[in-house]
Design a protein around this motif. Structure first.
Motif, short mmCIF file in Angstrom:
data_model
loop_
_atom_site.label_atom_id
_atom_site.label_comp_id
_atom_site.label_asym_id
_atom_site.label_seq_id
_atom_site.Cartn_x
_atom_site.Cartn_y
_atom_site.Cartn_z
N ALA A 280 0.80 -1.23 0.00
CA ALA A 280 0.00 0.00 0.00
C ALA A 280 0.83 1.28 0.00
O ALA A 280 0.30 2.35 -0.30
N ILE A 281 2.13 1.17 0.33
CA ILE A 281 2.96 2.37 0.48
C ILE A 281 4.15 2.28 -0.46
O ILE A 281 5.16 1.61 -0.15
N SER A 304 8.43 10.26 2.71
CA SER A 304 7.74 11.56 2.73
C SER A 304 7.02 11.85 4.04
O SER A 304 6.07 12.64 4.08
N GLN A 368 -3.70 -1.39 8.64
CA GLN A 368 -4.66 -0.44 8.09
C GLN A 368 -4.51 0.93 8.74
O GLN A 368 -4.59 1.97 8.06
N ILE A 371 -1.29 2.56 7.37
CA ILE A 371 -1.49 2.97 5.97
C ILE A 371 -2.34 4.23 5.91
O ILE A 371 -2.01 5.19 5.19
N SER A 372 -3.42 4.24 6.65
CA SER A 372 -4.32 5.42 6.66
C SER A 372 -3.59 6.64 7.18
O SER A 372 -3.75 7.76 6.66
N TRP A 374 -0.31 7.25 7.04
CA TRP A 374 0.64 7.72 6.04
C TRP A 374 -0.08 8.46 4.91
O TRP A 374 0.39 9.53 4.47
N ILE A 375 -1.18 7.92 4.45
CA ILE A 375 -1.93 8.58 3.38
C ILE A 375 -2.39 9.97 3.82
O ILE A 375 -2.29 10.94 3.06
N SER A 376 -2.85 10.08 5.05
CA SER A 376 -3.32 11.38 5.53
C SER A 376 -2.22 12.41 5.59
O SER A 376 -2.47 13.62 5.48
N THR A 378 0.47 12.45 3.51
CA THR A 378 1.14 12.65 2.22
C THR A 378 0.19 13.04 1.09
O THR A 378 0.64 13.25 -0.04
N GLU A 379 -1.09 13.14 1.38
CA GLU A 379 -2.04 13.53 0.33
C GLU A 379 -1.79 14.99 -0.10
O GLU A 379 -1.46 15.85 0.72
#
Length: 379
Positions: A280-281, A304, A368, A371-372, A374-376, A378-379
């Protein structure tokens, strides 16, 4: 709110309920001093000796070679300072260690260097492992003691301890092994390793904090660093902490009887966690040796983002950005820096360390959440 998933077992493990059950009678009922001749004291003494035998069995030693201490830090200090003092009459003043040791090894050795000993801190490769050619180049007849850990607390990488011990013994030096992170996770046999001195920490394998042990091979003489009565073969004065020693003995028994299936189970869960995160990353980086490492340890760098930011954004996961001894400090880990990580990769590192009570459901939930997070970021 329920407690977060605990993935910080390299910092400390929970006390196993069976260990707690074993130690409780020695807090409430069998409270005697092991040095007393009456029945209360002799019951306590028998319990201490039974625990000593269990700890010895876990590492392939004899009971007479086990010295109980208050923690692994104390055991490391006793081993290093005691060995250095014992070596003085021989004229050997050189000491060798690695650049990725725990502070409880590096700091006593650096103290000895300030007193006039010559200390060499061996570099490590990108996997965090000492290169044998580097070790061979500095382990010479001037060396009194070599100290290299079996498993790193941050990366989980395993060192080629036996090969380094052979180099030490070839020139008449002693070999000390800090096995605090390894015991209970991988097979530790003092004879197979060639260890003359070896450190254990009870709270790393499901005993309480506040108890450790030092293995001292028969024929190896070290000086005490504390003075009092003749407890623990004259090397560790003070009334023995009977409940915690009993707990460490039971923890050692459990570790010995469950080691192989637990290592297999933890390896599977660790690799599952890594696979979920890696899928996922993009750009996720594994830190440490891909195979020669602890079965429970996953050290990864998030791209990042910094490790502490990821963990702050994932409050349902309890983990570390480095060793627990540096918690709260966002400086780059000395271990990761020694491995040659870039500043960005070192800053992005998170150590996820599993344990006996970690479940597959917790692994999936933790993945999960991370992952969530990291996404938050780096968006």
């Amino acid at each position: 709110m329920s407690d977060p998933v605990y993935l910080d077992c390299n910092a400390t493990t929970p006390v196993d309920p069976r260990v707690l059950e074993a130690m409780l009678p020695y807090l409430a009922v069998h409270y005697g001093n092991p040095s007393s001749d009456h029945v209360y004291g002799q019951r306590a003494k028998a319990a201490v000796e039974a625990a000593r035998a269990e700890v010895a069995a876990l590492i392939g030693a004899s009971p007479a070679e086990i010295v109980f201490t208050g923690c692994a830090t104390e055991a490391n200090n006793l081993a290093l300072l005691g060995a250095a003092r014992a070596a003085l009459p021989s004229g050997r003043t050189a000491l060798v260690t690695s650049s990725v040791e725990h502070p409880s090894v590096l700091n006593p050795l650096r103290h000895l260097a300030r007193e006039g000993r010559f200390l060499t801190e061996l570099p490590v490769d990108a996997f965090g492992r000492v290169q044998l050619n580097h070790a061979a180049a500095v382990i010479n007849p001037e060396v009194a003691l070599v100290s290299v850990m079996l498993a790193n607390n941050e990366s989980g990488s395993l060192q080629a301890v036996r090969e380094i011990a052979d180099l030490a013994h070839a020139v008449g030096a002693w070999m000390h092994v800090d096995a605090a992170q390894a015991v209970g996770k991988v097979t530790v046999d003092v004879n197979a390793l060639g260890a003359d001195l070896l450190t254990l920490a009870g709270h790393k394998f499901y005993a309480p904090k506040g108890v450790g042990a030092l293995y001292v091979r028969t024929g190896v003489t070290i000086e005490p660093i504390q003075y009092g009565a003749g407890h623990e073969h004259g090397l560790r004065p003070g009334t023995e902490n009977v409940p915690h020693i009993v707990a460490m003995g039971e923890a050692a028994r459990l570790a010995r009887t469950t080691l192989v299936p637990e290592a297999t189970r933890m390896t599977s869960l660790r690799d599952r966690l890594h696979g979920l995160l890696d899928a996922a990353i993009p750009g996720l980086q594994l830190n440490g040796h891909p195979t020669e490492r602890l079965p429970n340890t996953l050290n990864i760098s998030f791209p990042s983002a910094t490790g502490w930011q990821v963990l702050a954004a994932a409050p349902t996961v309890a983990a570390s950005t480095g060793s627990a001894c540096h918690a709260g400090d966002h400086a780059v880990s000395g271990v990761l820096a020694a491995m040659g990580l870039t500043p960005a990769a070192a800053a992005g590192a998170v150590r996820l360390s599993l344990g006996r009570f970690t479940t597959e459901g917790e692994i999936d939930a933790a993945a999960q959440a991370l992952i969530s997070a990291w996404i938050s970021l780096t968006e």
